[in-house]
Design a protein around this motif. Structure first.
Motif, PDB file in Angstrom:
ATOM      1  N   PRO A   1      -2.621   8.120  -9.437  1.00  0.00           N
ATOM      2  CA  PRO A   1      -3.629   8.958  -8.772  1.00  0.00           C
ATOM      3  C   PRO A   1      -3.576  10.422  -9.193  1.00  0.00           C
ATOM      4  CG  PRO A   1      -1.780   8.580  -7.307  1.00  0.00           C
ATOM      5  CD  PRO A   1      -1.522   7.747  -8.526  1.00  0.00           C
TER       6      PRO A   1
ATOM      7  N   ILE B   1       1.540   5.078  -0.253  1.00  0.00           N
ATOM      8  CA  ILE B   1       0.900   6.384  -0.071  1.00  0.00           C
ATOM      9  C   ILE B   1       1.866   7.443  -0.597  1.00  0.00           C
ATOM     10  CG2 ILE B   1      -0.001   8.034   1.601  1.00  0.00           C
ATOM     11  CD1 ILE B   1      -0.750   5.615   3.371  1.00  0.00           C
TER      12      ILE B   1
ATOM     13  N   ASP C   1       0.872  -1.181   0.000  1.00  0.00           N
ATOM     14  CA  ASP C   1       0.000   0.000   0.000  1.00  0.00           C
ATOM     15  C   ASP C   1       0.905   1.225   0.000  1.00  0.00           C
ATOM     16  OD1 ASP C   1      -1.892   1.972   0.324  1.00  0.00           O
ATOM     17  OD2 ASP C   1      -2.424   1.424   2.391  1.00  0.00           O
TER      18      ASP C   1
ATOM     19  N   LYS D   1      -0.838   3.491  -6.556  1.00  0.00           N
ATOM     20  CA  LYS D   1      -0.531   4.329  -5.393  1.00  0.00           C
ATOM     21  C   LYS D   1      -1.753   5.166  -5.026  1.00  0.00           C
ATOM     22  CE  LYS D   1       4.259   4.839  -7.016  1.00  0.00           C
ATOM     23  NZ  LYS D   1       5.346   5.788  -7.350  1.00  0.00           N
ATOM     24  N   ARG D   2      -1.760   5.607  -3.772  1.00  0.00           N
ATOM     25  CA  ARG D   2      -2.750   6.587  -3.323  1.00  0.00           C
ATOM     26  C   ARG D   2      -2.031   7.904  -3.048  1.00  0.00           C
ATOM     27  NH1 ARG D   2      -5.951   4.709   1.604  1.00  0.00           N
ATOM     28  NH2 ARG D   2      -3.980   3.808   2.344  1.00  0.00           N
ATOM     29  N   SER D   3      -2.669   9.013  -3.376  1.00  0.00           N
ATOM     30  CA  SER D   3      -2.023  10.321  -3.262  1.00  0.00           C
ATOM     31  C   SER D   3      -2.634  11.163  -2.150  1.00  0.00           C
ATOM     32  CB  SER D   3      -2.135  11.090  -4.587  1.00  0.00           C
ATOM     33  OG  SER D   3      -1.718  12.438  -4.427  1.00  0.00           O
TER      34      SER D   3
ATOM     35  N   GLU E   1      -5.931  12.752  -4.515  1.00  0.00           N
ATOM     36  CA  GLU E   1      -7.147  11.993  -4.787  1.00  0.00           C
ATOM     37  C   GLU E   1      -7.613  11.210  -3.567  1.00  0.00           C
ATOM     38  OE1 GLU E   1      -8.656   8.345  -7.748  1.00  0.00           O
ATOM     39  OE2 GLU E   1      -6.822   9.456  -8.210  1.00  0.00           O
ATOM     40  N   HIS E   2      -6.684  10.739  -2.753  1.00  0.00           N
ATOM     41  CA  HIS E   2      -7.033   9.914  -1.595  1.00  0.00           C
ATOM     42  C   HIS E   2      -6.747  10.642  -0.279  1.00  0.00           C
ATOM     43  CE1 HIS E   2      -5.880   7.322  -5.020  1.00  0.00           C
ATOM     44  NE2 HIS E   2      -6.975   6.662  -4.677  1.00  0.00           N
TER      45      HIS E   2
ATOM     46  N   LEU F   1      -4.679   0.043  -9.564  1.00  0.00           N
ATOM     47  CA  LEU F   1      -5.039   1.450  -9.396  1.00  0.00           C
ATOM     48  C   LEU F   1      -4.394   2.314 -10.462  1.00  0.00           C
ATOM     49  CD1 LEU F   1      -4.666   1.844  -5.515  1.00  0.00           C
ATOM     50  CD2 LEU F   1      -6.711   1.258  -6.827  1.00  0.00           C
TER      51      LEU F   1
END
Length: 373
Positions: free
Chosen positions: A357, A33, A31, A66-68, A361-362, A354
């Motif tokens: 991002p 970030i 995960d 990825k999550r941003s 976005e997250h 995903l």
């Protein structure tokens, strides 16, 4: 499940070496970030080219899975959120200049004090004691790589892609995986460091070895190889074809395939060392034979003789070739076409879930997880 399911990576890196490293970890199930400044990763603005939505393809290349979250580290509230993220992460990756993370309370000692099991990876341009900016082009030049690239009588050239950044990202990912294994055994985190210059010198392999082990300073040879011949593009009846002969049996098969088996028994060419010493004369003889047929016909003949050879493709043709070979080079990450991770794992396959991002976005969900709403 991915190999790294359950591993949280706090990614404070930007541009290429760090983001490439963390994308590889994300593809393996971590995960990741992605922590960005409010203006976003620099590569978001590196245009052209862009996709149909106007997003830079450079950014898309290294940021899937990825999550941003956008955090301004000069803002006390955002800096505290970043420190909380570092406390919760299994891995922290950054490629800011040496000393930058320490100014925000995010240096290795700061993170280790609250998260002693964390694997902390620092990527720099020229090592921890230099604040020289770490751009790939600079390192290609300063490492000696550019001195090896180009025609012998022409100027030095950079490689057509930021190869030092990519190789540094690979080294960083390897170090992180080793440190995670060590943590599984000992329960201890550690500081992983790498830099573009050291990665460049390591990746120059036989060329740096020529100097450090043999005292020889390599020089530009165009498309020729320092130690192998023939190993270069060669003109045929209608264009060039790569011929890559790596040993004496291959040369014997090449000589037979082009209708000149006597070349393999000629004392000037019978061994690799002799072919290197007499490459100009051998080149003349080979080109005379190769001029008799077009490149595609020679390709079929040499392939049938199990001789390494191939055409010089453009990128589209390279992707098409991989597709024809069943390698499925294009992976749609959240509907966005990206280049498939080159690893195949039978039990824990890589993922392409995903899309790269959008900026922040997250942010809301990550702030909620951090208790920072």
């Amino acid at each position: 499940m991915g190999s790294l399911d359950g591993i949280v990576v706090a990614d404070f890196s930007r541009v290429l070496a760090g983001p490439y490293c963390t994308m590889l970890l994300a593809d393996l199930g971590a995960d990741v970030i992605k922590v960005e400044s409010p203006r976003g990763d620099d590569t978001r603005q590196w245009l052209p080219p862009a996709n149909a939505d106007g997003v830079g393809t450079y950014y898309l290349a290294v940021n899937r899975n990825k999550r941003s979250i956008a955090l301004d580290l000069t803002d006390p509230t955002d800096a505290e959120a970043a420190r909380e993220l570092a406390t919760r992460a299994d891995v922290l990756v950054h490629n800011l200049r040496p000393g930058a993370m320490e100014r925000f309370g995010l240096g290795y000692d700061d993170v280790a004090a609250t998260n002693p099991t964390a694997v902390y990876c620092s990527i720099s341009g020229f090592g921890p004691d230099s604040d020289l900016p770490g751009y790939d082009l600079l390192v290609q030049a300063m490492s000696g790589m550019m001195s090896l690239t180009g025609a012998p009588d022409g100027p030095p050239f950079r490689a057509g892609v930021a190869v030092i950044d990519v190789m540094t990202g690979l080294h960083a990912a390897t170090g992180i995986l080793a440190a995670l294994h060590h943590r599984d055994v000992t329960g201890q985190g550690q500081h992983v460091r790498t830099n573009l210059l050291s990665a460049a010198l390591s990746s120059l392999v036989n060329q740096t070895s020529a100097y450090v082990a043999g005292g020889v300073v390599p020089h530009r040879m165009g498309n020729e190889h320092l130690s192998l011949y023939p190993y270069e593009p060669m003109a045929t009846g209608d264009g060039e074809l790569i011929i890559a002969v790596g040993n004496d049996p291959q040369f014997r098969r090449l000589a037979a395939a082009i209708g000149a088996p006597e070349l393999a028994d000629d004392t000037r060419f019978a061994t690799m060392a002799r072919r290197n010493a007499n490459r100009q004369e051998l080149r003349r003889l080979l080109l005379a034979r190769l001029a008799e047929k077009p490149a595609q016909e020679w390709f079929r003949i040499l392939a049938d003789a199990d001789i390494p050879s191939g055409p010089i493709n453009d990128v589209r043709q390279g992707v098409d070739l991989a597709t024809e070979l069943g390698l499925d080079p294009i992976a749609y990450a959240g509907g966005v076409p990206t280049v498939r991770n080159p690893l195949t794992l039978s039990a824990t396959p890589t993922r392409h879930d995903l899309a790269p991002p959008k900026l922040d976005e997250h942010g809301a969900e990550i702030r909620a997880w951090l208790g920072r709403n």
